[in-house]
Motif scaffolding. Structure first.
Motif, PDB file in Angstrom:
ATOM      1  N   ALA A  48       0.924  -1.298   0.058  1.00  0.00           N
ATOM      2  CA  ALA A  48       0.003   0.090  -0.094  1.00  0.00           C
ATOM      3  C   ALA A  48       0.769   1.319  -0.086  1.00  0.00           C
ATOM      4  O   ALA A  48       0.471   2.264  -0.589  1.00  0.00           O
ATOM      5  N   ALA A  49       2.120   1.213   0.676  1.00  0.00           N
ATOM      6  CA  ALA A  49       2.992   2.446   0.785  1.00  0.00           C
ATOM      7  C   ALA A  49       3.526   2.736  -0.658  1.00  0.00           C
ATOM      8  O   ALA A  49       3.742   3.606  -1.294  1.00  0.00           O
ATOM      9  N   ALA A  50       3.843   1.386  -1.355  1.00  0.00           N
ATOM     10  CA  ALA A  50       4.318   1.613  -2.531  1.00  0.00           C
ATOM     11  C   ALA A  50       3.420   2.218  -3.549  1.00  0.00           C
ATOM     12  O   ALA A  50       3.818   2.766  -4.436  1.00  0.00           O
ATOM     13  N   LEU A  51       2.200   1.784  -3.386  1.00  0.00           N
ATOM     14  CA  LEU A  51       1.038   2.294  -4.293  1.00  0.00           C
ATOM     15  C   LEU A  51       1.036   3.706  -4.208  1.00  0.00           C
ATOM     16  O   LEU A  51       0.903   4.472  -5.097  1.00  0.00           O
ATOM     17  N   ARG A  52       1.212   4.195  -2.848  1.00  0.00           N
ATOM     18  CA  ARG A  52       0.834   5.535  -2.767  1.00  0.00           C
ATOM     19  C   ARG A  52       1.945   6.357  -3.352  1.00  0.00           C
ATOM     20  O   ARG A  52       1.684   7.365  -3.864  1.00  0.00           O
ATOM     21  N   LEU A  53       3.205   5.741  -3.210  1.00  0.00           N
ATOM     22  CA  LEU A  53       4.568   6.586  -3.966  1.00  0.00           C
ATOM     23  C   LEU A  53       4.348   6.559  -5.433  1.00  0.00           C
ATOM     24  O   LEU A  53       4.776   7.428  -6.093  1.00  0.00           O
ATOM     25  N   VAL A  54       3.571   5.508  -6.022  1.00  0.00           N
ATOM     26  CA  VAL A  54       3.516   5.363  -7.468  1.00  0.00           C
ATOM     27  C   VAL A  54       2.534   6.386  -7.760  1.00  0.00           C
ATOM     28  O   VAL A  54       2.776   7.119  -8.775  1.00  0.00           O
ATOM     29  N   TRP A  55       1.342   6.708  -7.033  1.00  0.00           N
ATOM     30  CA  TRP A  55       0.414   7.753  -7.578  1.00  0.00           C
ATOM     31  C   TRP A  55       0.822   8.850  -7.365  1.00  0.00           C
ATOM     32  O   TRP A  55       0.461   9.885  -7.950  1.00  0.00           O
ATOM     33  N   CYS A  56       1.981   9.488  -6.645  1.00  0.00           N
ATOM     34  CA  CYS A  56       2.537  10.821  -6.710  1.00  0.00           C
ATOM     35  C   CYS A  56       3.139  10.947  -7.727  1.00  0.00           C
ATOM     36  O   CYS A  56       3.782  12.245  -8.008  1.00  0.00           O
ATOM     37  N   ALA A  57       3.454  10.255  -8.751  1.00  0.00           N
ATOM     38  CA  ALA A  57       4.011  10.432 -10.102  1.00  0.00           C
ATOM     39  C   ALA A  57       3.236  11.344 -10.701  1.00  0.00           C
ATOM     40  O   ALA A  57       3.712  12.159 -11.825  1.00  0.00           O
ATOM     41  N   VAL A  58       1.925  11.257 -10.601  1.00  0.00           N
ATOM     42  CA  VAL A  58       1.042  12.331 -11.268  1.00  0.00           C
ATOM     43  C   VAL A  58       1.116  13.682 -11.054  1.00  0.00           C
ATOM     44  O   VAL A  58       1.359  14.475 -11.865  1.00  0.00           O
ATOM     45  N   PRO A  59       1.194  13.838  -9.420  1.00  0.00           N
ATOM     46  CA  PRO A  59       1.361  15.483  -9.196  1.00  0.00           C
ATOM     47  C   PRO A  59       3.006  15.851  -9.431  1.00  0.00           C
ATOM     48  O   PRO A  59       2.949  16.995  -9.912  1.00  0.00           O
ATOM     49  N   LEU A  60       3.815  14.691  -9.344  1.00  0.00           N
ATOM     50  CA  LEU A  60       5.212  15.140  -9.849  1.00  0.00           C
ATOM     51  C   LEU A  60       5.199  15.506 -11.396  1.00  0.00           C
ATOM     52  O   LEU A  60       5.861  16.574 -11.821  1.00  0.00           O
ATOM     53  N   ALA A  61       4.762  14.803 -12.210  1.00  0.00           N
ATOM     54  CA  ALA A  61       4.527  15.292 -13.710  1.00  0.00           C
ATOM     55  C   ALA A  61       3.920  16.558 -13.901  1.00  0.00           C
ATOM     56  O   ALA A  61       4.228  17.269 -14.810  1.00  0.00           O
ATOM     57  N   VAL A 296      -5.897   0.643 -13.125  1.00  0.00           N
ATOM     58  CA  VAL A 296      -6.521   2.173 -13.346  1.00  0.00           C
ATOM     59  C   VAL A 296      -5.362   3.170 -13.846  1.00  0.00           C
ATOM     60  O   VAL A 296      -5.765   4.056 -14.672  1.00  0.00           O
ATOM     61  N   LEU A 297      -4.410   3.104 -12.993  1.00  0.00           N
ATOM     62  CA  LEU A 297      -3.342   4.108 -13.186  1.00  0.00           C
ATOM     63  C   LEU A 297      -2.777   3.965 -14.459  1.00  0.00           C
ATOM     64  O   LEU A 297      -2.416   5.018 -15.258  1.00  0.00           O
ATOM     65  N   LEU A 298      -2.530   2.629 -14.853  1.00  0.00           N
ATOM     66  CA  LEU A 298      -2.239   2.741 -16.293  1.00  0.00           C
ATOM     67  C   LEU A 298      -2.880   2.991 -17.280  1.00  0.00           C
ATOM     68  O   LEU A 298      -2.612   3.627 -18.183  1.00  0.00           O
ATOM     69  N   GLY A 299      -4.343   2.759 -17.177  1.00  0.00           N
ATOM     70  CA  GLY A 299      -5.060   3.088 -18.254  1.00  0.00           C
ATOM     71  C   GLY A 299      -5.347   4.786 -18.359  1.00  0.00           C
ATOM     72  O   GLY A 299      -5.319   5.032 -19.444  1.00  0.00           O
ATOM     73  N   TRP A 300      -5.361   5.241 -17.010  1.00  0.00           N
ATOM     74  CA  TRP A 300      -5.199   6.760 -17.282  1.00  0.00           C
ATOM     75  C   TRP A 300      -4.110   7.291 -17.697  1.00  0.00           C
ATOM     76  O   TRP A 300      -4.186   8.494 -18.553  1.00  0.00           O
ATOM     77  N   LEU A 301      -2.946   6.693 -17.717  1.00  0.00           N
ATOM     78  CA  LEU A 301      -1.760   7.333 -18.243  1.00  0.00           C
ATOM     79  C   LEU A 301      -1.734   7.013 -19.700  1.00  0.00           C
ATOM     80  O   LEU A 301      -1.215   7.925 -20.394  1.00  0.00           O
TER      81      LEU A 301
END
Length: 452
Positions: A48-61, A296-301
């Motif tokens: 779960a912590a790694a997934l939260r970190l992956v989702w932070c790639a969107v605001p970083l971009a 879902v993250l891959l689809g939206w990317l």
């Protein structure tokens, strides 16, 4: 020191854009530190912590994209005449832009660290009665090397992106034209055939070299006669033939563009087919995702990539539609601007369309099946939305700066300022009429398998 002086001497609008970059960097840094706090507070939930970190790639971009747009519109680092003589060439100006971006992002990361430490209670007492201890890990010591590593992600990524995007490029074409060979295998670029003995005549090759360099031909290039005394060919329809009645040659009309004049766009941007392909792939991933987080993250990317690639072509098409069916001066002006600035305006429009589609799908079409938004999710959504809108407005400012000379020329020719404002409003209305339904359609198709 030069970057600090340029930062301090900038106009209020430029300072406001830099503060927006700092605020976006602060928000992204706080989200990254929150992921670290969640991992410290829940050591048994590493996935779960790694997934939260992956989702932070969107605001970083989104933050990096905003920083790049702000660096492009910075007037203090624009190449101007005479700057190379004092040591401010294109490479130095690129370095100043990168340093200015690094300063703004570093300031935002420092603010994020201070706010995070304040909420943890390391600086003062624990605020909010410890209600946010789930992602702050206030009962455990904060590993400073890990926190600093996460905080350097935004400045390092933004600075590298700005340096690579604004690096000096060679203005000469990368692919030279077809090479032709003259008599005896010598290199040449002339299409006319040489007569017998031309190669050995004194000064015959010199005239071609001087003509290709933009200079006047050598007086010996025509057999000892000057260029003015050389007879011109008398052909029917030749505009450069001498006038027999007036005694002076008639000037030929200007049929080529000057070197510094931007030519009108001829072809549409080439990313529309690839954009449609990526968009279809993203929608297909959503259809078989079964609401898994990574899927879902891959689809939206994929959807966002498709919209970014397809948006310049759609903007170019919108400009063509504005000029269809016997247009007047207003529609011609609005359509030509859209066609010329399709890439510069279309890419931020594609990002805004992707973000709006994702937000509309999550808040409206999912109805009550979506989980409730927490404070970090709300912060991330506001951060991404604000960065994309600010990037679009900054791209509009860049477009206005690039077309300032054209606008001034139209005003000198007598065009009313109200017509320019109406043309801008017409462009905005045309883009809204095209991208608004597209956003709703993409959101509906992405959420269709969930409703079914």
């Amino acid at each position: 020191m030069l970057a600090l002086r340029l930062t301090r001497a900038a106009r209020p609008a430029v300072q406001l854009r830099r503060l927006l970059v700092a605020a976006a960097s602060a928000g992204t840094g706080f989200l990254l530190l929150s992921c670290l706090g969640y991992a410290l507070h829940h050591p048994q939930s590493a996935g779960a912590a790694a997934l939260r970190l992956v989702w932070c790639a969107v605001p970083l971009a989104a933050t990096v994209y905003l920083a790049l747009a702000v660096a492009r519109t910075d007037p203090g680092t624009k190449p101007r005449t005479g700057l190379s003589a004092v040591g401010l060439g294109p490479a130095r100006l690129m370095a100043v832009s990168a340093l200015t971006t690094a300063l703004a992002c570093t300031l935002g990361s420092a603010v994020a660290l201070l706010v995070f430490l304040h909420l943890r209670g390391d600086l003062t007492g624990m605020p909010f009665d410890g209600a946010a201890s789930d992602f702050l890990a206030s009962d455990q010591p904060l590993p400073l090397p890990a926190a600093l590593t996460l905080l350097t992600l935004v400045p390092a990524t933004a600075t590298t992106t700005v340096a690579l995007s604004l690096r000096p490029r060679d203005p000469r074409p990368t692919t030279p034209g077809p090479r032709r060979f003259g008599r005896f295998g010598a290199y040449g670029h002339a299409t006319a055939k040489e007569t017998f003995g031309t190669y050995g005549r004194y000064g015959a090759r010199l005239s071609r070299r001087t003509a290709s360099d933009g200079g006047a031909p050598h007086p010996h290039a025509t057999g000892g006669r000057t260029a003015e005394a050389a007879p011109a060919p008398q052909e029917s329809g030749d505009l450069t033939a001498p006038d027999t009645e007036a005694g002076s040659p008639a000037p030929a009309p200007e049929t080529t563009w000057p070197a510094d004049t931007p030519q009108p766009p001829k072809d549409a941007p080439a990313g529309l087919p690839w954009g449609i392909t990526f968009l279809a792939m993203g929608l297909a991933v959503h259809a078989y995702a079964d609401r898994a987080a990574l899927a879902v993250l891959l689809g939206w990317l994929l959807i966002a990539t498709g919209l970014v690639l397809a948006a310049p072509g759609l903007t170019h098409l919108c400009g063509r539609l504005l000029q269809s069916t016997r247009p007047g001066a207003l529609r011609l002006l609005a359509g030509r601007v859209l066609m010329a600035e399709a890439t510069r305006i279309g890419r931020p429009l594609g990002v805004v369309c992707a973000v709006a589609s994702a937000g509309y799908a999550m808040t409206t079409l999912y109805a009550g099946s979506a989980p409730a938004f927490g404070p970090l999710t709300t912060l991330g959504a506001l951060l991404v939305t604000g960065c994309t809108v600010a990037t679009l407005l900054t791209a509009a400012v860049e477009t206005r700066q690039c077309r300032s000379e054209t606008t001034a020329a139209l005003l000198r020719l007598g065009a009313p300022a109200s017509m320019l404002r109406v043309a801008a409003a017409l462009r905005a209305a045309a883009l809204l009429a095209l991208f608004g339904p597209l956003t709703v359609a993409v959101a509906a198709l992405a959420a269709l398998p969930v409703d079914r």
